[in-house]
Scaffold this motif. Sequence first.
Motif, PDB file in Angstrom:
ATOM      1  N   ALA A   1      -7.629   0.145   0.240  1.00 41.69           N
ATOM      2  CA  ALA A   1      -6.879   1.234   0.898  1.00 41.69           C
ATOM      3  C   ALA A   1      -5.300   2.369  -0.621  1.00 41.69           C
ATOM      4  O   ALA A   1      -5.450   3.030  -0.331  1.00 41.69           O
ATOM      5  N   VAL A   2      -5.333   1.734  -1.805  1.00 50.18           N
ATOM      6  CA  VAL A   2      -4.025   1.814  -2.489  1.00 50.18           C
ATOM      7  C   VAL A   2      -4.875   2.440  -2.976  1.00 50.18           C
ATOM      8  O   VAL A   2      -4.061   3.581  -3.611  1.00 50.18           O
ATOM      9  N   GLY A   3      -6.612   3.081  -3.524  1.00 52.12           N
ATOM     10  CA  GLY A   3      -6.870   3.426  -4.376  1.00 52.12           C
ATOM     11  C   GLY A   3      -6.508   3.514  -5.641  1.00 52.12           C
ATOM     12  O   GLY A   3      -6.017   2.435  -6.211  1.00 52.12           O
TER      13      GLY A   3
ATOM     14  N   ILE B   1       0.919  -0.975   0.136  1.00 55.95           N
ATOM     15  CA  ILE B   1       0.006   0.053   0.056  1.00 55.95           C
ATOM     16  C   ILE B   1       1.204   1.531   0.158  1.00 55.95           C
ATOM     17  O   ILE B   1       0.614   2.149  -0.949  1.00 55.95           O
ATOM     18  N   SER B   2       2.237   1.079   0.766  1.00 56.94           N
ATOM     19  CA  SER B   2       2.342   3.162   1.253  1.00 56.94           C
ATOM     20  C   SER B   2       3.816   2.765  -0.087  1.00 56.94           C
ATOM     21  O   SER B   2       3.378   4.206  -0.950  1.00 56.94           O
TER      22      SER B   2
ATOM     23  N   ARG C   1       1.276   3.900  -2.978  1.00 55.08           N
ATOM     24  CA  ARG C   1       0.375   5.449  -3.167  1.00 55.08           C
ATOM     25  C   ARG C   1       2.087   5.968  -3.848  1.00 55.08           C
ATOM     26  O   ARG C   1       1.448   7.415  -4.078  1.00 55.08           O
ATOM     27  N   GLN C   2       3.112   5.801  -2.792  1.00 60.84           N
ATOM     28  CA  GLN C   2       4.491   6.645  -3.010  1.00 60.84           C
ATOM     29  C   GLN C   2       4.861   6.939  -4.523  1.00 60.84           C
ATOM     30  O   GLN C   2       4.829   7.512  -5.065  1.00 60.84           O
TER      31      GLN C   2
ATOM     32  N   GLN D   1       2.850   9.262  -6.675  1.00 60.82           N
ATOM     33  CA  GLN D   1       3.108  10.399  -6.241  1.00 60.82           C
ATOM     34  C   GLN D   1       4.451  10.850  -7.091  1.00 60.82           C
ATOM     35  O   GLN D   1       4.791  12.199  -7.167  1.00 60.82           O
ATOM     36  N   SER D   2       5.444   9.286  -7.906  1.00 65.72           N
ATOM     37  CA  SER D   2       6.577   9.935  -7.916  1.00 65.72           C
ATOM     38  C   SER D   2       6.705  10.549  -9.326  1.00 65.72           C
ATOM     39  O   SER D   2       7.548  11.119 -10.045  1.00 65.72           O
TER      40      SER D   2
END
Lengths: 305, 385
Positions: free
Chosen positions: B255-257, B226-227, B230-231, B234-235
């Motif tokens: 949660a991952v979206g 998940i983390s 998400r990151q 945004q990269s």
Amino acid sequence: MTAALFLEQVLNGLQLGLMLFLMSAGLTLVFGVMGLINLAHGSLYMIGAFFCAAAAAASGNFWLGLIAGTAAAAAAGALIEVTVLRRLYDRDHLDQVLATFALILVLSELTKIGFGPFPLFLDVPPILSGTVNLGIAHYPLYRLALIGFGLAVALGLWLLIARTRLGIRIRAGENDREMIAALGVNIRALYTLVFALGAGLAGLAGALVGAVQSVQVGMGEPVLILAFVVIVIGGIGSIKGAMVGALMVGVIDTMGRFLLPRLFGHFMEQSQAAGIGAALASMLIYVLMAAVLVIRPKGLFPAHA
Amino acid sequence: MTIRTTLSAGLAAMSLTATLGASTALADPVTVGLITTLSGGGAGLGVDIRDGFQLALSMSGSDAIHLVVEDDAQRPEQAVQIADRMIQSERAQILTGIVWSNLAMAVVPSATAQDVIYVSPNAGPSQLAGAGCTPNYFNAAYQNDTMHEASGAYANVLGYENTFIMAPNYPAGIDALTGFKRYFEGSLAGELFTQLGQTDFAAEIAQIRASGADSIFIFEPGGMGISFMRQYAQSGIDLPIISAAFSFSQDVLPAVGDSALGVINTAEWSPDMDNAANQAFVAGFQEAYGRLPSVYAAQAFDSANLILSALAAADINDLPAFRTAMRAADFDSVRGAFRFGNNQHPIQNYYAREVVSVDGVLTNRMVGTAFEDHQDVYATDCAME
């Protein structure tokens, strides 16, 4: 290795360090002023992230979520201080560790009961999504904003401690709690306030980081361990030490993960280098902590020198 | 009354209760102990396993199983304690439920040595598939390597030639990269181990950006995935990602979206599989729990039906006959075809799934087949035939 990659990694290290600072500032403040070891600090980080995610999902606004997360963590902190921790100040550290460890379990289960066992979704606000062009490199805007946020909170905290009456009382409480009680300061209220402040900072860090991480039960514990490393390096009780320690840990951890596998890649096979490099990188900050403790047994900036 | 008559009366009474006990035991349901993770960060997986298993029991309408559920809190020593208690005081004859390979390795060898049947609804460590295979251990899910082998094979189909691969630095992570490389034919743009439980992937994402890769393979289970996603979103990097199903299963997708949209992930099951058993399962799960089932729930559902099918065909107190009934795997799997290999691990198809949004809910849709009738490589090391 290009300059762009190196710059990106330095920024990553700074950003990780500043988020660690938000965590460790509260932890070190509580220890410095109240002499309390609070293992449940990571749970307050988790509470901040969960309330932020829930409020952001309900309102559709990240900033409302951020306020809700910080407020919820601060409120939970105050509640815990009044109901549980207040009874522990005169006990030795082992009792405090035991009680606050119990709080971790209780708060984790309460969070699971309240929000369910599955991770929650929290997205970065639209205004901060995407990347920004730094000339030689593209960098995520949200991470830049986190750096700015961390610096602003650090500045605010410094002003609070150095320039306000509350700050004077906090510093006085660190030095001699009996004396400031004798001078008529309501030490109980001061303690509750300091604890709520530390909890709020942890909640803020959880909410900010929650947007790029997994908001799940138990998310606070890995960060808690890093925060303890930070305050031991920086000197327990010192905000300045927490800042320096957090930046050192952030930059060294990031650079270790980045450079060590490459270093080993020069004289061994790639998959082997990746494994050994990663293993050594995960040890690096503990090696740093040990080295600092050999040279300065009380940390870099001991509060009670 | 003499001492002797008292004694003999007592003995008679005792033997009577013993006979009664034995005869009721035949009619009594068999106790199945389900040990899984219901608290802490990994609770979502355990909850899905429990719910999937219970759904199969309630849908079958059978009362052949008395289910006992306990939480292992993802701790091996706790799982071992629970297993001992279930076997010794609750007289459990079948155990199941464990999510994690390290917990399975702590529980399975000693339980199966006590002639308890263990049915794995998820973990598939290589040790239990190869030389350490045992007649009392049945894996109703997959062998750990195979999910990643499927990713490697499907990366060839997608035409990836220069892939960056990444996994946590622990046994399952090392197996994942090994499994991927076993079938992937392209070159590697980079190979990276992350820390177990890592939450910040900025340093890794920067290296992916600089690597010149045309695609990424990750194995980052649970919160790590998940983390990372998400990151990654945004990269500003836009390389395609391929992965085993763990980071893109129904339990973590919300949660991952939307950053998970379009990710290809491989598994032996997909919620849209077109067979009657699966349609009944997915509909039943949604009705009972108000959410879509994950791959873990599907595996637990199959595990329960496998056990029920064997209990219907044989008496568990006749262990060799019961094992034969288990090996036959005579049940309607939600995966369609399902059969055991010599090491009592599945020989099955592996599919490529794509994360899509259906009516605003993220889920997986089948887009291709990675393997047909695939067996794990460790089966040849297993002495069973």
